[in-house]
Motif scaffolding. Structure first.
Motif, PDB file in Angstrom:
ATOM      1  N   THR A  85      -8.654   6.606   0.333  1.00 30.30           N
ATOM      2  CA  THR A  85      -8.618   5.181   0.641  1.00 30.30           C
ATOM      3  C   THR A  85      -9.316   4.384  -0.453  1.00 30.30           C
ATOM      4  O   THR A  85      -9.921   4.952  -1.369  1.00 30.30           O
ATOM      5  N   THR A  86      -9.233   3.063  -0.323  1.00 36.40           N
ATOM      6  CA  THR A  86      -9.965   2.193  -1.234  1.00 36.40           C
ATOM      7  C   THR A  86     -11.461   2.271  -0.895  1.00 36.40           C
ATOM      8  O   THR A  86     -11.847   2.884   0.102  1.00 36.40           O
ATOM      9  N   ARG A  87     -12.284   1.640  -1.706  1.00 37.16           N
ATOM     10  CA  ARG A  87     -13.732   1.679  -1.472  1.00 37.16           C
ATOM     11  C   ARG A  87     -14.103   1.114  -0.095  1.00 37.16           C
ATOM     12  O   ARG A  87     -15.068   1.563   0.521  1.00 37.16           O
ATOM     13  N   ASP A  88     -13.319   0.143   0.394  1.00 37.82           N
ATOM     14  CA  ASP A  88     -13.625  -0.448   1.693  1.00 37.82           C
ATOM     15  C   ASP A  88     -12.824   0.194   2.824  1.00 37.82           C
ATOM     16  O   ASP A  88     -12.725  -0.353   3.921  1.00 37.82           O
ATOM     17  N   ILE A 117      -4.272   2.996   0.724  1.00 36.33           N
ATOM     18  CA  ILE A 117      -3.860   2.714  -0.654  1.00 36.33           C
ATOM     19  C   ILE A 117      -2.379   2.347  -0.686  1.00 36.33           C
ATOM     20  O   ILE A 117      -1.530   3.023  -0.100  1.00 36.33           O
ATOM     21  N   GLN A 118      -2.064   1.264  -1.361  1.00 40.71           N
ATOM     22  CA  GLN A 118      -0.676   0.853  -1.532  1.00 40.71           C
ATOM     23  C   GLN A 118      -0.129   1.404  -2.842  1.00 40.71           C
ATOM     24  O   GLN A 118      -0.872   1.649  -3.789  1.00 40.71           O
ATOM     25  N   LEU A 164      -1.712   6.893 -10.163  1.00 40.34           N
ATOM     26  CA  LEU A 164      -1.764   7.948  -9.149  1.00 40.34           C
ATOM     27  C   LEU A 164      -1.807   7.408  -7.720  1.00 40.34           C
ATOM     28  O   LEU A 164      -2.051   8.169  -6.777  1.00 40.34           O
ATOM     29  N   ASP A 165      -1.563   6.107  -7.547  1.00 43.80           N
ATOM     30  CA  ASP A 165      -1.683   5.495  -6.224  1.00 43.80           C
ATOM     31  C   ASP A 165      -0.834   6.204  -5.172  1.00 43.80           C
ATOM     32  O   ASP A 165      -1.272   6.385  -4.030  1.00 43.80           O
ATOM     33  N   PHE A 166       0.383   6.598  -5.518  1.00 44.09           N
ATOM     34  CA  PHE A 166       1.262   7.266  -4.553  1.00 44.09           C
ATOM     35  C   PHE A 166       0.643   8.571  -4.071  1.00 44.09           C
ATOM     36  O   PHE A 166       0.603   8.859  -2.870  1.00 44.09           O
ATOM     37  N   PHE A 167       0.123   9.368  -4.997  1.00 44.76           N
ATOM     38  CA  PHE A 167      -0.450  10.668  -4.642  1.00 44.76           C
ATOM     39  C   PHE A 167      -1.770  10.497  -3.892  1.00 44.76           C
ATOM     40  O   PHE A 167      -2.071  11.255  -2.973  1.00 44.76           O
ATOM     41  N   ARG A 168      -2.551   9.490  -4.260  1.00 44.66           N
ATOM     42  CA  ARG A 168      -3.792   9.206  -3.546  1.00 44.66           C
ATOM     43  C   ARG A 168      -3.482   8.835  -2.100  1.00 44.66           C
ATOM     44  O   ARG A 168      -4.181   9.240  -1.163  1.00 44.66           O
ATOM     45  N   THR A 180     -11.383  11.373  -5.354  1.00 39.48           N
ATOM     46  CA  THR A 180     -12.127  12.389  -4.618  1.00 39.48           C
ATOM     47  C   THR A 180     -12.767  11.793  -3.368  1.00 39.48           C
ATOM     48  O   THR A 180     -13.050  10.591  -3.317  1.00 39.48           O
ATOM     49  N   GLY A 181     -12.981  12.636  -2.375  1.00 38.18           N
ATOM     50  CA  GLY A 181     -13.739  12.216  -1.213  1.00 38.18           C
ATOM     51  C   GLY A 181     -15.211  12.545  -1.392  1.00 38.18           C
ATOM     52  O   GLY A 181     -16.069  12.068  -0.639  1.00 38.18           O
TER      53      GLY A 181
END
Length: 435
Positions: A62-65, A69-70, A52-56, A23-24
């Motif tokens: 994005t990642t926390r930083d 996302i890969q 779920l990395d692909f869908f994210r 979520t954002g």
């Protein structure tokens, strides 16, 4: 305040009520002890998120930083199938900073990189391939959405959200069933999947791709439930506790408050009406246990999930982020550091779609009403019926050809900057509109 899993008052930590990675819109509260926060994260959420990395990535999360996302996928290039390749976007494939690694059908390692670099690595054994038509394959697995880690993660989010909304700050015996399930002390199922066509028709009118929607309600079976509509794809119904209300009177209409957590970080609420359409029903929604999912029903959900890959969610904040990325690329393009192919992110969907939106905004700027919000203007200016935009592959190819032609005529930079400058006006105006 005590831990809502064990009533410990020691080492209470801030829990991501809705797992941050999906979520954002952040939602946190310090009502889970360090032990149980680590338990749910290590046993369920890490694996759920990784699946779920692909869908994210496709949703622009994005990642926390703040990094892209890969994800891992299979690719087809010049007749060769390469499996388990780590990607982040099309640029990571066409212009990688390092080598792209994968395996062939026999499990042998395959490396791809610019020929100059590959010749050094392979000692002259490298062969060239035609990169003009690379296809990325990603299988949508039901286990990613209704498997062990997904279902337990949903139960955790539902329980913590319920406690958050209802200002519950300690464990109570009435929640033993849901807590025992989350902590792995029982296999008694508390999560099922809504398969009610009327529900999905209604939720589709109220949310957009990428939104996580939550509501609580008392059903006719005497239990209180939380429903999580995940990214506008699948709705999970989680049994929380016995209903404190006398809900066995079979009320035909059930008004509930729908809490929407949007991908751009915003949060809204709407009234959501549930109506019994048949007499003598024992529940408001038709549901199925995850383990009883059929191929036909899963096919319907696959279609809903597939929209993530062909749809861009529109909001003033999401577009601002995309415009910033595009502006940075355009500066490099104008300085001669990258060509039109790199400017377009090797035909990356979000980049091409952003340019398309900017051009439409500029073309229809006389229709834009600065007294209204961006999303209120969208249906008029872009001829949309929702807060998402989708284009067919044919539409995309025609638009890309238009951009390539403008590059040849040295008109592309001005074409894009016109749209960016008008969007900047829109954004500044939006920030000054009364809330």
């Amino acid at each position: 305040m005590k831990c809502i899993y064990c009533n410990s008052e020691d080492e209470l930590t801030s829990s991501d009520i809705i797992t941050y990675a999906i979520t954002g819109a952040k939602l946190t509260k310090s009502f889970v002890c360090k032990t149980h926060n680590a338990f749910t994260n290590d046993n369920y959420e890490k694996k759920f998120v990784a699946d779920l990395d692909f869908f994210r990535n496709q949703l622009g999360l994005t990642t926390r930083d703040g990094k892209t996302i890969q994800y891992r996928a299979d690719i087809s290039v010049d007749g060769t199938e390469i499996h388990n390749v780590k990607l982040s976007n099309r640029e990571s494939l066409y212009a990688p900073k390092d080598v792209v690694a994968g395996t062939d059908n026999d499990g042998n390692k395959i490396l791809m990189a610019p020929m100059e670099k590959l010749k050094k690595i392979s000692k002259g054994k490298a062969t060239s391939v035609n990169m003009s038509d690379v296809v990325v394959h990603k299988t949508v697995g039901s286990n990613d959405f209704i498997g062990f880690h997904a279902i337990h993660s949903m139960a955790k989010m539902a329980y913590e959200w319920y406690c958050y909304i209802n200002s519950i700050e300690e464990y109570k015996e009435e929640y033993q069933e849901i807590v025992d399930y989350i902590l792995g002390k029982t296999e008694q199922e508390v999560v099922d999947i809504i398969i009610d066509n009327y529900y999905y028709w209604a939720i589709d009118q109220l949310s957009e791709i990428g939104t996580n929607s939550f509501f609580q309600y008392d059903d006719l079976d005497g239990y209180r439930y939380v429903v999580i509509d995940f990214w506008k794809t699948i709705a999970y119904r989680i049994r929380i506790c016995k209903s404190p209300n006398d809900c066995l009177k079979k009320v035909r209409a059930l008004p509930v408050t729908l809490y929407l957590y949007h991908i751009d970080g915003s949060k809204t609420q709407q009234v959501f009406g549930v109506v019994l359409l048949e007499k003598n029903k024992q529940a408001y929604f038709k549901t199925i246990c995850p383990q009883n999912m059929t191929a036909d029903i899963w096919g319907i959900f696959t279609s809903r999930i597939g929209k993530i890959m062909s749809t861009m969610v529109l909001s003033i904040h999401i577009l601002k982020r995309e415009v910033k990325n595009l502006s940075d690329k355009l500066d490099k393009y104008n300085a001669g550091k990258i060509d039109v192919t790199a400017l377009l992110g090797f035909e990356e969907n979000n980049i091409v779609t952003t340019i398309d939106i900017l051009s439409q905004l500029y073309l229809n700027k006389d229709k834009y009403d600065m007294t209204k919000t961006f999303n209120q203007n969208l249906p008029i200016v872009l001829s949309l019926h929702s807060d998402t935009i989708g284009r067919t592959q044919e539409d995309k190819k025609k638009f890309i050809q238009l951009l390539v032609d403008k590059d040849k005529d040295n008109e592309l930079s001005e074409y894009i900057w016109n749209g960016i400058n008008f969007f900047d006006e829109i954004y500044k105006n939006e920030m000054n509109l009364p809330k």
